[in-house]
Scaffold this motif. Structure first.
Motif, PDB file in Angstrom:
ATOM      1  N   ILE A   6       0.868  -1.172   0.000  1.00  0.00           N
ATOM      2  CA  ILE A   6       0.000   0.000   0.000  1.00  0.00           C
ATOM      3  C   ILE A   6       0.904   1.221   0.000  1.00  0.00           C
ATOM      4  CG2 ILE A   6      -1.732   1.305   1.262  1.00  0.00           C
ATOM      5  CD1 ILE A   6      -2.672  -1.330   2.468  1.00  0.00           C
ATOM      6  N   GLY A   7       0.681   2.103  -0.904  1.00  0.00           N
ATOM      7  CA  GLY A   7       1.521   3.288  -0.992  1.00  0.00           C
ATOM      8  C   GLY A   7       1.183   4.054  -2.243  1.00  0.00           C
ATOM      9  N   TYR A   8       2.089   4.895  -2.627  1.00  0.00           N
ATOM     10  CA  TYR A   8       1.871   5.666  -3.830  1.00  0.00           C
ATOM     11  C   TYR A   8       3.208   5.906  -4.512  1.00  0.00           C
ATOM     12  CZ  TYR A   8       3.359   9.708  -1.077  1.00  0.00           C
ATOM     13  OH  TYR A   8       4.073  10.576  -0.305  1.00  0.00           O
ATOM     14  N   PHE A   9       3.126   6.348  -5.737  1.00  0.00           N
ATOM     15  CA  PHE A   9       4.309   6.615  -6.538  1.00  0.00           C
ATOM     16  C   PHE A   9       4.272   8.064  -6.981  1.00  0.00           C
ATOM     17  CE2 PHE A   9       3.276   2.178  -6.943  1.00  0.00           C
ATOM     18  CZ  PHE A   9       4.487   1.555  -6.751  1.00  0.00           C
ATOM     19  N   LYS A  10       5.405   8.687  -7.012  1.00  0.00           N
ATOM     20  CA  LYS A  10       5.497  10.070  -7.468  1.00  0.00           C
ATOM     21  C   LYS A  10       6.011  10.070  -8.904  1.00  0.00           C
ATOM     22  CE  LYS A  10       6.506  11.866  -2.927  1.00  0.00           C
ATOM     23  NZ  LYS A  10       7.380  12.659  -2.097  1.00  0.00           N
ATOM     24  N   PHE A  11       5.327  10.789  -9.761  1.00  0.00           N
ATOM     25  CA  PHE A  11       5.746  10.947 -11.141  1.00  0.00           C
ATOM     26  C   PHE A  11       6.006  12.424 -11.384  1.00  0.00           C
ATOM     27  CE2 PHE A  11       3.762   6.887 -11.235  1.00  0.00           C
ATOM     28  CZ  PHE A  11       4.430   6.173 -12.205  1.00  0.00           C
ATOM     29  N   TYR A  12       7.113  12.710 -12.015  1.00  0.00           N
ATOM     30  CA  TYR A  12       7.495  14.086 -12.296  1.00  0.00           C
ATOM     31  C   TYR A  12       7.491  14.322 -13.801  1.00  0.00           C
ATOM     32  CZ  TYR A  12       9.019  14.092  -7.462  1.00  0.00           C
ATOM     33  OH  TYR A  12       9.048  14.001  -6.096  1.00  0.00           O
ATOM     34  N   PHE A  13       6.966  15.447 -14.212  1.00  0.00           N
ATOM     35  CA  PHE A  13       6.897  15.818 -15.613  1.00  0.00           C
ATOM     36  C   PHE A  13       7.533  17.190 -15.776  1.00  0.00           C
ATOM     37  CE2 PHE A  13       3.368  13.061 -14.651  1.00  0.00           C
ATOM     38  CZ  PHE A  13       3.362  12.165 -15.708  1.00  0.00           C
ATOM     39  N   ASP A  14       8.432  17.307 -16.722  1.00  0.00           N
ATOM     40  CA  ASP A  14       9.039  18.590 -17.045  1.00  0.00           C
ATOM     41  C   ASP A  14       8.569  19.015 -18.428  1.00  0.00           C
ATOM     42  OD1 ASP A  14      10.487  18.854 -14.690  1.00  0.00           O
ATOM     43  OD2 ASP A  14      12.202  17.763 -15.490  1.00  0.00           O
ATOM     44  N   HIS A  15       8.178  20.276 -18.550  1.00  0.00           N
ATOM     45  CA  HIS A  15       7.755  20.833 -19.822  1.00  0.00           C
ATOM     46  C   HIS A  15       8.912  21.668 -20.360  1.00  0.00           C
ATOM     47  CE1 HIS A  15       4.619  23.439 -22.146  1.00  0.00           C
ATOM     48  NE2 HIS A  15       5.498  22.868 -22.932  1.00  0.00           N
ATOM     49  N   GLU A  23       8.310  24.386 -16.869  1.00  0.00           N
ATOM     50  CA  GLU A  23       7.323  23.954 -15.898  1.00  0.00           C
ATOM     51  C   GLU A  23       7.723  22.596 -15.345  1.00  0.00           C
ATOM     52  OE1 GLU A  23       2.494  23.843 -15.742  1.00  0.00           O
ATOM     53  OE2 GLU A  23       3.461  23.413 -17.630  1.00  0.00           O
ATOM     54  N   HIS A  24       7.555  22.421 -14.054  1.00  0.00           N
ATOM     55  CA  HIS A  24       7.844  21.156 -13.386  1.00  0.00           C
ATOM     56  C   HIS A  24       6.560  20.716 -12.692  1.00  0.00           C
ATOM     57  CE1 HIS A  24      10.331  18.121 -11.479  1.00  0.00           C
ATOM     58  NE2 HIS A  24       9.779  18.435 -10.327  1.00  0.00           N
ATOM     59  N   TYR A  25       6.116  19.496 -12.953  1.00  0.00           N
ATOM     60  CA  TYR A  25       4.826  19.021 -12.487  1.00  0.00           C
ATOM     61  C   TYR A  25       4.983  17.696 -11.771  1.00  0.00           C
ATOM     62  CZ  TYR A  25      -0.137  19.997 -13.141  1.00  0.00           C
ATOM     63  OH  TYR A  25      -1.435  20.354 -12.954  1.00  0.00           O
ATOM     64  N   ARG A  26       4.227  17.481 -10.699  1.00  0.00           N
ATOM     65  CA  ARG A  26       4.291  16.218  -9.965  1.00  0.00           C
ATOM     66  C   ARG A  26       2.889  15.672  -9.729  1.00  0.00           C
ATOM     67  NH1 ARG A  26       5.934  16.190  -3.869  1.00  0.00           N
ATOM     68  NH2 ARG A  26       3.771  15.727  -3.472  1.00  0.00           N
ATOM     69  N   ILE A  27       2.742  14.347  -9.916  1.00  0.00           N
ATOM     70  CA  ILE A  27       1.500  13.657  -9.587  1.00  0.00           C
ATOM     71  C   ILE A  27       1.848  12.500  -8.670  1.00  0.00           C
ATOM     72  CG2 ILE A  27      -0.371  12.226 -10.463  1.00  0.00           C
ATOM     73  CD1 ILE A  27      -0.444  13.823 -12.952  1.00  0.00           C
ATOM     74  N   ASP A  28       1.092  12.371  -7.582  1.00  0.00           N
ATOM     75  CA  ASP A  28       1.268  11.248  -6.665  1.00  0.00           C
ATOM     76  C   ASP A  28       0.197  10.213  -6.971  1.00  0.00           C
ATOM     77  OD1 ASP A  28       3.282  12.666  -5.449  1.00  0.00           O
ATOM     78  OD2 ASP A  28       2.002  13.460  -3.872  1.00  0.00           O
ATOM     79  N   GLY A  32      -5.568   8.389  -5.589  1.00  0.00           N
ATOM     80  CA  GLY A  32      -6.889   8.284  -6.200  1.00  0.00           C
ATOM     81  C   GLY A  32      -7.052   9.268  -7.343  1.00  0.00           C
ATOM     82  N   GLU A  33      -7.930   8.896  -8.270  1.00  0.00           N
ATOM     83  CA  GLU A  33      -8.141   9.746  -9.446  1.00  0.00           C
ATOM     84  C   GLU A  33      -8.784  11.073  -9.094  1.00  0.00           C
ATOM     85  OE1 GLU A  33      -9.672   8.211 -13.118  1.00  0.00           O
ATOM     86  OE2 GLU A  33      -9.035   6.202 -12.567  1.00  0.00           O
ATOM     87  N   GLU A  34      -9.690  11.070  -8.142  1.00  0.00           N
ATOM     88  CA  GLU A  34     -10.381  12.314  -7.798  1.00  0.00           C
ATOM     89  C   GLU A  34      -9.408  13.361  -7.268  1.00  0.00           C
ATOM     90  OE1 GLU A  34     -13.705  11.630  -5.237  1.00  0.00           O
ATOM     91  OE2 GLU A  34     -14.590  10.185  -6.610  1.00  0.00           O
ATOM     92  N   VAL A  35      -8.458  12.937  -6.470  1.00  0.00           N
ATOM     93  CA  VAL A  35      -7.482  13.861  -5.901  1.00  0.00           C
ATOM     94  C   VAL A  35      -6.631  14.481  -6.996  1.00  0.00           C
ATOM     95  CG1 VAL A  35      -5.453  14.028  -4.412  1.00  0.00           C
ATOM     96  CG2 VAL A  35      -7.401  12.651  -3.695  1.00  0.00           C
ATOM     97  N   ASN A  36      -6.325  13.692  -8.022  1.00  0.00           N
ATOM     98  CA  ASN A  36      -5.443  14.141  -9.098  1.00  0.00           C
ATOM     99  C   ASN A  36      -6.186  14.529 -10.373  1.00  0.00           C
ATOM    100  OD1 ASN A  36      -2.838  13.720  -7.826  1.00  0.00           O
ATOM    101  ND2 ASN A  36      -3.328  11.550  -7.901  1.00  0.00           N
ATOM    102  N   GLU A  37      -7.490  14.681 -10.307  1.00  0.00           N
ATOM    103  CA  GLU A  37      -8.277  14.950 -11.516  1.00  0.00           C
ATOM    104  C   GLU A  37      -7.779  16.177 -12.268  1.00  0.00           C
ATOM    105  OE1 GLU A  37     -12.900  15.666 -12.874  1.00  0.00           O
ATOM    106  OE2 GLU A  37     -12.471  15.091 -10.821  1.00  0.00           O
ATOM    107  N   ARG A  38      -7.488  17.249 -11.550  1.00  0.00           N
ATOM    108  CA  ARG A  38      -7.011  18.481 -12.193  1.00  0.00           C
ATOM    109  C   ARG A  38      -5.685  18.237 -12.899  1.00  0.00           C
ATOM    110  NH1 ARG A  38      -3.634  22.684 -10.384  1.00  0.00           N
ATOM    111  NH2 ARG A  38      -3.441  21.571  -8.424  1.00  0.00           N
ATOM    112  N   GLU A  39      -4.770  17.508 -12.250  1.00  0.00           N
ATOM    113  CA  GLU A  39      -3.458  17.234 -12.843  1.00  0.00           C
ATOM    114  C   GLU A  39      -3.572  16.352 -14.072  1.00  0.00           C
ATOM    115  OE1 GLU A  39      -4.085  17.130  -9.594  1.00  0.00           O
ATOM    116  OE2 GLU A  39      -2.722  18.620  -8.759  1.00  0.00           O
ATOM    117  N   PHE A  40      -4.425  15.297 -13.999  1.00  0.00           N
ATOM    118  CA  PHE A  40      -4.605  14.418 -15.148  1.00  0.00           C
ATOM    119  C   PHE A  40      -5.212  15.184 -16.324  1.00  0.00           C
ATOM    120  CE2 PHE A  40      -4.855  10.715 -12.032  1.00  0.00           C
ATOM    121  CZ  PHE A  40      -3.587  10.266 -12.339  1.00  0.00           C
ATOM    122  N   SER A  41      -6.179  16.038 -16.053  1.00  0.00           N
ATOM    123  CA  SER A  41      -6.804  16.831 -17.119  1.00  0.00           C
ATOM    124  C   SER A  41      -5.786  17.751 -17.779  1.00  0.00           C
ATOM    125  CB  SER A  41      -7.960  17.664 -16.567  1.00  0.00           C
ATOM    126  OG  SER A  41      -9.002  16.836 -16.142  1.00  0.00           O
TER     127      SER A  41
END
Length: 66
Positions: A6-15, A23-28, A32-41
């Motif tokens: 049980i845990g999560y993974f951090k993904f980093y995106f550089d533009h 731009e530097h972006y991170r998604i954990d 859950g998808e709801e928490v990251n909905e804005r980032e995924f969009s």
């Protein structure tokens, strides 16, 4: 890693623009998808814009002879 993990993974995106990070972006993932909905969009929009730009450049190259 096991199914019990049980845990999560951090993904980093550089533009990059012209070889520089604008731009530097991170998604954990795992929060859950709801928490990251804005980032995924946002990432989905950026990928679509990039694909559209590539397609336009490809079409332009085929239309305009060198």
């Amino acid at each position: 890693m096991t199914d019990d993990y049980i845990g999560y993974f951090k993904f980093y995106f550089d533009h990059y623009v012209d070889g520089e990070v604008v731009e530097h972006y991170r998604i954990d993932l795992g929060d859950g998808e709801e928490v990251n909905e804005r980032e995924f969009s946002y990432l989905e929009e950026q990928v679509a814009l990039s694909e559209e730009k590539s397609l336009q450049e490809e079409i332009k190259e085929k239309i305009e002879p060198k």
